[in-house]
Design a protein around this motif. Structure first.
Motif, PDB file in Angstrom:
ATOM      1  N   THR A  11      38.009  30.571  29.320  1.00  0.00           N
ATOM      2  CA  THR A  11      37.093  30.475  28.175  1.00  0.00           C
ATOM      3  C   THR A  11      36.231  31.719  28.033  1.00  0.00           C
ATOM      4  O   THR A  11      35.727  32.010  26.948  1.00  0.00           O
ATOM      5  N   ASP A  12      36.028  32.465  29.121  1.00  0.00           N
ATOM      6  CA  ASP A  12      35.348  33.761  29.142  1.00  0.00           C
ATOM      7  C   ASP A  12      34.030  33.769  28.360  1.00  0.00           C
ATOM      8  O   ASP A  12      33.894  34.473  27.349  1.00  0.00           O
ATOM      9  N   PRO A  13      33.037  33.005  28.812  1.00  0.00           N
ATOM     10  CA  PRO A  13      31.777  32.923  28.061  1.00  0.00           C
ATOM     11  C   PRO A  13      31.048  34.248  27.903  1.00  0.00           C
ATOM     12  O   PRO A  13      30.305  34.431  26.947  1.00  0.00           O
ATOM     13  N   ALA A  14      31.266  35.195  28.823  1.00  0.00           N
ATOM     14  CA  ALA A  14      30.601  36.499  28.720  1.00  0.00           C
ATOM     15  C   ALA A  14      31.396  37.504  27.885  1.00  0.00           C
ATOM     16  O   ALA A  14      30.933  38.627  27.657  1.00  0.00           O
ATOM     17  N   LYS A  15      32.587  37.113  27.438  1.00  0.00           N
ATOM     18  CA  LYS A  15      33.425  37.956  26.562  1.00  0.00           C
ATOM     19  C   LYS A  15      33.736  39.310  27.204  1.00  0.00           C
ATOM     20  O   LYS A  15      33.528  40.371  26.614  1.00  0.00           O
ATOM     21  N   VAL A  16      34.268  39.268  28.437  1.00  0.00           N
ATOM     22  CA  VAL A  16      34.597  40.508  29.138  1.00  0.00           C
ATOM     23  C   VAL A  16      36.102  40.749  29.190  1.00  0.00           C
ATOM     24  O   VAL A  16      36.550  41.828  29.591  1.00  0.00           O
ATOM     25  N   GLY A  17      36.888  39.778  28.806  1.00  0.00           N
ATOM     26  CA  GLY A  17      38.337  39.855  28.933  1.00  0.00           C
ATOM     27  C   GLY A  17      38.945  41.062  28.251  1.00  0.00           C
ATOM     28  O   GLY A  17      38.582  41.398  27.122  1.00  0.00           O
ATOM     29  N   GLY A  18      39.858  41.717  28.957  1.00  0.00           N
ATOM     30  CA  GLY A  18      40.551  42.873  28.396  1.00  0.00           C
ATOM     31  C   GLY A  18      39.796  44.172  28.561  1.00  0.00           C
ATOM     32  O   GLY A  18      40.326  45.242  28.238  1.00  0.00           O
ATOM     33  N   GLY A  19      38.575  44.106  29.075  1.00  0.00           N
ATOM     34  CA  GLY A  19      37.804  45.330  29.284  1.00  0.00           C
ATOM     35  C   GLY A  19      38.349  46.160  30.433  1.00  0.00           C
ATOM     36  O   GLY A  19      39.028  45.648  31.317  1.00  0.00           O
ATOM     37  N   LYS A  20      38.043  47.443  30.433  1.00  0.00           N
ATOM     38  CA  LYS A  20      38.518  48.357  31.476  1.00  0.00           C
ATOM     39  C   LYS A  20      37.374  48.928  32.308  1.00  0.00           C
ATOM     40  O   LYS A  20      37.607  49.734  33.201  1.00  0.00           O
ATOM     41  N   ASP A  21      36.143  48.520  32.018  1.00  0.00           N
ATOM     42  CA  ASP A  21      34.978  49.067  32.725  1.00  0.00           C
ATOM     43  C   ASP A  21      34.273  47.923  33.444  1.00  0.00           C
ATOM     44  O   ASP A  21      33.673  47.052  32.808  1.00  0.00           O
ATOM     45  N   ILE A  22      34.327  47.927  34.761  1.00  0.00           N
ATOM     46  CA  ILE A  22      33.754  46.837  35.544  1.00  0.00           C
ATOM     47  C   ILE A  22      32.245  46.757  35.363  1.00  0.00           C
ATOM     48  O   ILE A  22      31.674  45.653  35.323  1.00  0.00           O
TER      49      ILE A  22
ATOM     50  N   ASN B 185      44.790  27.875  44.335  1.00  0.00           N
ATOM     51  CA  ASN B 185      43.864  26.959  43.652  1.00  0.00           C
ATOM     52  C   ASN B 185      43.140  27.663  42.501  1.00  0.00           C
ATOM     53  O   ASN B 185      41.912  27.760  42.477  1.00  0.00           O
ATOM     54  N   ARG B 186      43.891  28.145  41.538  1.00  0.00           N
ATOM     55  CA  ARG B 186      43.302  28.990  40.498  1.00  0.00           C
ATOM     56  C   ARG B 186      42.547  28.215  39.424  1.00  0.00           C
ATOM     57  O   ARG B 186      41.660  28.773  38.785  1.00  0.00           O
ATOM     58  N   GLY B 187      42.892  26.969  39.214  1.00  0.00           N
ATOM     59  CA  GLY B 187      42.229  26.200  38.167  1.00  0.00           C
ATOM     60  C   GLY B 187      42.363  26.891  36.825  1.00  0.00           C
ATOM     61  O   GLY B 187      43.467  27.253  36.401  1.00  0.00           O
ATOM     62  N   ASP B 188      41.232  27.128  36.151  1.00  0.00           N
ATOM     63  CA  ASP B 188      41.237  27.801  34.846  1.00  0.00           C
ATOM     64  C   ASP B 188      40.868  29.280  34.960  1.00  0.00           C
ATOM     65  O   ASP B 188      40.454  29.889  33.975  1.00  0.00           O
ATOM     66  N   LEU B 189      40.997  29.847  36.158  1.00  0.00           N
ATOM     67  CA  LEU B 189      40.641  31.255  36.350  1.00  0.00           C
ATOM     68  C   LEU B 189      41.818  32.179  36.068  1.00  0.00           C
ATOM     69  O   LEU B 189      42.978  31.808  36.227  1.00  0.00           O
ATOM     70  N   MET B 190      41.498  33.408  35.672  1.00  0.00           N
ATOM     71  CA  MET B 190      42.512  34.427  35.423  1.00  0.00           C
ATOM     72  C   MET B 190      41.885  35.808  35.588  1.00  0.00           C
ATOM     73  O   MET B 190      40.661  35.950  35.643  1.00  0.00           O
ATOM     74  N   ILE B 191      42.713  36.831  35.691  1.00  0.00           N
ATOM     75  CA  ILE B 191      42.209  38.207  35.728  1.00  0.00           C
ATOM     76  C   ILE B 191      41.716  38.579  34.338  1.00  0.00           C
ATOM     77  O   ILE B 191      42.454  38.469  33.355  1.00  0.00           O
ATOM     78  N   LEU B 192      40.468  39.046  34.262  1.00  0.00           N
ATOM     79  CA  LEU B 192      39.887  39.427  32.969  1.00  0.00           C
ATOM     80  C   LEU B 192      39.652  40.936  32.855  1.00  0.00           C
ATOM     81  O   LEU B 192      39.747  41.489  31.769  1.00  0.00           O
ATOM     82  N   VAL B 193      39.321  41.583  33.973  1.00  0.00           N
ATOM     83  CA  VAL B 193      39.083  43.031  33.950  1.00  0.00           C
ATOM     84  C   VAL B 193      39.853  43.661  35.102  1.00  0.00           C
ATOM     85  O   VAL B 193      39.743  43.235  36.256  1.00  0.00           O
ATOM     86  N   GLN B 194      40.626  44.696  34.786  1.00  0.00           N
ATOM     87  CA  GLN B 194      41.384  45.440  35.785  1.00  0.00           C
ATOM     88  C   GLN B 194      41.663  46.833  35.244  1.00  0.00           C
ATOM     89  O   GLN B 194      41.491  47.102  34.058  1.00  0.00           O
ATOM     90  N   GLY B 195      42.075  47.720  36.141  1.00  0.00           N
ATOM     91  CA  GLY B 195      42.478  49.052  35.695  1.00  0.00           C
ATOM     92  C   GLY B 195      41.401  50.114  35.705  1.00  0.00           C
ATOM     93  O   GLY B 195      41.693  51.294  35.478  1.00  0.00           O
ATOM     94  N   ASP B 196      40.153  49.742  35.992  1.00  0.00           N
ATOM     95  CA  ASP B 196      39.084  50.728  36.104  1.00  0.00           C
ATOM     96  C   ASP B 196      39.301  51.520  37.396  1.00  0.00           C
ATOM     97  O   ASP B 196      39.453  50.917  38.469  1.00  0.00           O
TER      98      ASP B 196
END
Length: 274
Positions: free
Chosen positions: A116-127, A205-216
């Motif tokens: 659901t990404d409440p902070a809207k960080v998904g797809g970003g490249k800057d940690i 046990n990932r539940g609803d978690l996913m990678i949102l920021v990577q590649g920095d």
């Protein structure tokens, strides 16, 4: 007759005891103080049997956060330290607890969060930008809080983002635990967490978690290995500990590390200097 039986029994007992002592003498064991990520990712379960088959050396792993792993080395309670906090490792050598640090492999950190990404960080490249958004949204964030290499990296990223986490901050939870248990907490809370990619790939046990920021580039995660200084701690098994290090950085050891995969995905990338 009784004397003969007695002599035969005694001779057999001596033979058994001598054989047992010879086997014991031939046993070669070292203690490796390491991070939870190398253990919980399954890497050690994969590479150590291969190392033992080739050398006869049994490496016993104490898996804790990097800070604790280095402390174990500082007490002389390990033969080898295998961790992932370059600055702390260099200080370990500088302080005389080892004489040399060897680079072994790398992977990267990733920012995990709810779909659901409440902070809207998904797809970003800057940690650091992502952490600023999480703080602004006061979205749940789980920290290992255990002085591990991952925790040290997380603190660097918060500092780089210009954010100081005040004690008792409601949305920021420190677990004081390893990577796996911290991920379990994040899954239960549906919160954000910084993780090493290796443990995340092996985490079930990932539940609803996913990678949102990577590649920095700042998320680069280097692992190093060091022999605890035998001049400071005579109990250190210098030859066997060095044999383990030499194997890790050898062509064969590096190939074995690279071959460890889960569902076809490589967890660690060897980069020992030749």
């Amino acid at each position: 007759m009784k004397k003969l039986i007695s002599n035969l029994f005694f001779g057999t007992l001596v033979t058994v005891l001598m054989g047992s002592s010879q086997v014991y003498a031939q046993e070669k064991t070292i203690v490796v103080s390491s991070t939870t990520s190398t253990e919980q990712s399954g890497l050690f379960n994969f590479i150590l049997p291969i190392f033992k088959m080739k050398t006869g050396i049994d490496a016993k792993v104490v898996a804790v956060g990097t800070g604790q792993a280095l402390d174990i080395g500082r007490r002389g309670d390990a033969d080898v330290v295998f961790v992932h906090d370059k600055a702390a490792e260099e200080k370990f050598v500088e302080d005389g607890f080892s004489t040399k640090r060897y680079e072994v492999m790398y992977n990267d950190f990733v920012l995990i969060g709810p779909k659901t990404d409440p902070a809207k960080v998904g797809g970003g490249k800057d940690i650091q930008v992502a952490l600023q958004k999480i703080a602004a949204a006061q979205a749940p964030f789980v920290s290992r809080g255990d002085k591990s290499g991952t925790h040290a990296a997380e603190l660097r990223y918060w500092k780089g983002a210009g954010i100081a986490i005040a004690p008792g901050t409601a949305w920021y939870k420190e677990t004081g635990s390893g990577m796996g248990p911290a991920l379990n907490t994040a899954s239960a809370m549906n919160g954000y967490i910084l993780a090493d990619r290796g443990t995340w790939i092996s985490f079930k046990n990932r539940g609803d978690l996913m990678i949102l920021v990577q590649g920095d580039p700042k998320l680069f995660n280097q692992y190093g290995v060091m022999l605890v200084n035998p001049a400071k701690f005579p109990s250190v098994k210098k030859a066997q500990g060095q044999e383990f290090i030499d194997w890790l950085i050898s062509k064969n050891g590096q190939e074995v590390i690279a071959s460890y995969k889960i569902d076809g995905e490589q967890l660690f990338f060897p980069n020992a200097k030749k």
